[in-house]
Enzyme design. Structure first.
Site, short mmCIF file in Angstrom:
data_model
loop_
_atom_site.label_atom_id
_atom_site.label_comp_id
_atom_site.label_asym_id
_atom_site.label_seq_id
_atom_site.Cartn_x
_atom_site.Cartn_y
_atom_site.Cartn_z
N THR A 36 -9.22 0.94 -8.97
CA THR A 36 -8.83 -0.32 -8.33
C THR A 36 -9.10 -1.53 -9.25
OG1 THR A 36 -9.34 0.68 -6.20
CG2 THR A 36 -9.01 -1.68 -6.19
N SER A 73 -7.72 1.29 3.84
CA SER A 73 -8.19 0.78 2.55
C SER A 73 -9.41 -0.10 2.74
CB SER A 73 -7.07 -0.03 1.92
OG SER A 73 -7.51 -0.68 0.76
N ARG A 131 0.85 -1.19 0.00
CA ARG A 131 0.00 0.00 0.00
C ARG A 131 0.88 1.25 0.00
NH1 ARG A 131 -5.18 1.90 -0.64
NH2 ARG A 131 -5.97 3.10 1.10
N GLY A 160 -13.65 -1.26 -6.42
CA GLY A 160 -14.88 -0.48 -6.21
C GLY A 160 -14.98 0.22 -4.87
N1 GLY Z 1 -8.33 3.31 -2.66
C1 GLY Z 1 -9.41 2.49 -2.36
C2 GLY Z 1 -9.13 1.59 -1.22
O1 GLY Z 1 -7.98 1.27 -0.96
O2 GLY Z 1 -10.03 1.20 -0.53
#
Ligand code: GLY
Length: 556
Positions: free
Chosen positions: A369, A440, A97, A461
């Site tokens: 995503t 996230s 991440r 999503g």
């Molecule tokens: N950027 C969307 C998530 O990581 O939930």
């Protein structure tokens, strides 16, 4: 399945939902399968498997192709999470991440009166967090793969250099930005003559092809501590961004302990923080386990959907209250995912309740995503979700590199208690701190039955990732659907705040009216998550790509 639905209606007078109309026949393969939201990416992964590579090799090729052909959703300027279940039965969780730059600070998106400055966390250089994608893929490959980065990146380089035909998802994402407002960078790289491309037009990114070639020759150190890092730092300095070469150099993927739970007789292996996905998924499954769910008991009508929505409200309320990066804040994970806690989370089956009824009160002390799943003949499974956050991320392209950067900083709570781009709220636990990771919803998941891989699943999503993944699991385990039906079936989504129940438009009006009668403010969804899933039965791999986004499985 349709036969079974009508039987249920006639015997029990339950109004059930229908499978979405365009359900494909599930496709099955014996030796290996790749399921992603773009067919070119699935084909690349299949090619790697067929040439003797394992699921981890295929994951690297698939991910890099997605970085090119799904650049509206993911890319080497982003990050992700990957869960690997190895043939030896180990569960490996790789967190790559994006992380807040060292110079980031809590109030960086607020004006002097403490109000959030519109768009600062979503568009432009300040919205960018330090990318982790390449370092995550590199770690996976070096530790669990068998092939070279050079060989695996050749598929992505080919599509960036020679181009590919854009599909509906690319066009819809571009048109959305065209209407909402876009940067010059974005138009120069993704539009034709200042206008969004049409389906079938060719998209190339020659600068990105050059960048990928440099990385394939010299390694990812070029990105984190070499010529590309220099270009990123230079562009940041000129444009007010916060990322330095030191931030890039210090970026390392984090190996985390898998979050584990169970649902009925199945073991769930899923993503811990900094994702909220695993905790929210397990909390909802634990609540649902206390109900008898099947076609012949509750059916798939308003009674079941009300319980499902109420379980979602409890879990998303906890998400807002408790969740954040556990390297920085304490999150009561064990309590949130315990069966005892789920038993305390009351549901009034007659009606929905006020917002303050949900979650925390019962606890003693939580687009863009892309997702892909891969299974190989050796017994390895990969479930990975990657992102640059919202469509086309920050819309910043680092000059001369073709790299589209993420806007992952918006996944922090810029101002605790105020909603982000997904309408999600969070509190202090998800506030900005240097080197902290934004919360996230990405939920890569692998499910075991009798200690053997049974299912790999996940979605893209935003916050709907979790509810899409959840409903696919329930559709398989409780409703016995095949994988295509499970992925395609009409879905609902509730994230506690805003207090709205989103339903897909195929849900019958009488079901909607019954949900309204229980007090839900029902809204027809304008977009849903896109689920990718694999089922493994008798050594046969069957996969489905969500028709909502237009991918396709491939295998051999
Ligand atoms: N950027 C969307 C998530 O990581 O939930």
């Amino acid at each position: 399945m349709l036969k079974k639905i009508s039987l249920t209606i006639s015997l029990f007078f339950v109004v059930n939902l229908k499978v979405k109309s365009a359900v494909r026949e599930p496709v099955s393969y014996k030796n290996g399968i790749v399921v992603s939201d773009n067919y070119l990416a699935s084909m690349a992964g299949k090619d790697v498997l067929k040439n003797g590579g394992n699921a981890i090799d295929a994951a690297v090729a698939t991910s890099l192709v997605l970085s090119v052909v799904r650049n509206q959703s993911t890319g080497i300027g982003g990050g992700g999470f990957m869960i690997i279940r190895t043939s030896k039965g180990e569960d490996i969780v790789i967190d790559y991440r994006e992380v807040a730059p060292k110079k980031a600070y809590r109030e960086m998106y607020l004006d002097k009166n403490g109000n959030v400055i519109p768009n600062l966390s979503t568009v432009g250089y300040k919205s960018i967090a330090v990318p982790g994608l390449l370092s995550g893929l590199d770690y996976a490959l070096k530790n669990y793969g068998t092939k070279s980065f050079k060989e695996l990146s050749s598929y992505a380089i080919k599509y960036a250099e020679n181009g590919f035909k854009v599909d509906k998802h690319f066009v819809v994402a571009s048109e959305t930005l065209y209407k909402r407002g876009y940067t010059k960078d974005l138009a120069n790289t993704f539009f034709s003559n200042g206008k969004p491309k049409k389906i079938g037009d060719i998209q190339k990114n020659i600068d990105l092809a050059k960048t990928l070639k440099i990385i394939s020759e010299k390694g990812i150190s070029e990105f984190y501590n070499g010529s590309i890092a220099d270009k990123i730092e230079k562009a940041m300095k000129i444009n007010g961004g916060l990322i330095t070469k030191e931030d890039l150099k210090n970026y390392k993927p984090k190996i985390r302990k898998a979050l584990k739970g169970s649902y009925r007789n199945y073991e769930i292996i899923t993503m811990p923080p900094p994702s909220s996905g695993g905790i929210v998924l397990l909390e909802i499954l634990n609540i649902l386990e206390n109900y008898n769910i099947s076609w012949n008991s509750i059916g798939y009508g308003s009674e079941f959907l009300h319980i499902l929505a109420e379980a979602m409200k409890h879990a998303y309320s906890d998400r807002a209250e408790y969740l954040g990066d556990t390297d920085f804040v304490n999150v009561p994970i064990n309590q949130l995912i315990s069966k005892e806690y789920a038993k305390k989370l009351k549901i009034n089956i007659e009606k929905t309740m006020e917002n303050n009824f949900y979650g925390k009160k019962y606890l003693n002390d939580d687009s863009g995503t892309t997702h892909f799943c891969i299974a190989d003949k050796y017994g390895n499974i990969v479930s990975a979700t990657e992102t640059i956050n919202t469509y086309f991320g920050s819309q910043v392209i680092i000059p001369e590199t073709g790299i589209l950067m993420n806007n992952e900083m918006d996944d922090f709570s810029s101002s605790p208690g105020k909603p982000n781009a997904f309408g999600l709220i969070g509190n202090e636990n998800n506030s900005i701190q240097p080197l902290k990771k934004p919360l996230s919803s990405m939920t890569p998941t692998i499910i075991l039955k009798d200690n053997k891989p049974f299912m790999a699943v996940g979605a893209s999503g935003g916050p709907r990732i979790i509810t899409g993944t959840l409903q696919t699991i329930i559709n398989v385990i409780d409703f016995g659907m095949n994988i295509e039906e499970a992925v395609s079936f009409s879905r609902i989504h509730h994230q506690w705040f805003p207090n709205k129940l989103f339903v897909e438009k195929e849900i019958p009006i009488d079901v909607i009216n019954n949900l309204k009668a229980k007090g839900h403010e029902v809204v027809i969804s304008s977009g849903e998550s896109a689920v990718q899933a694999i089922l493994i039965k008798n050594n046969i791999f069957t996969g489905a790509s969500d028709p909502r986004k237009g991918g396709m499985p491939d295998g051999y």
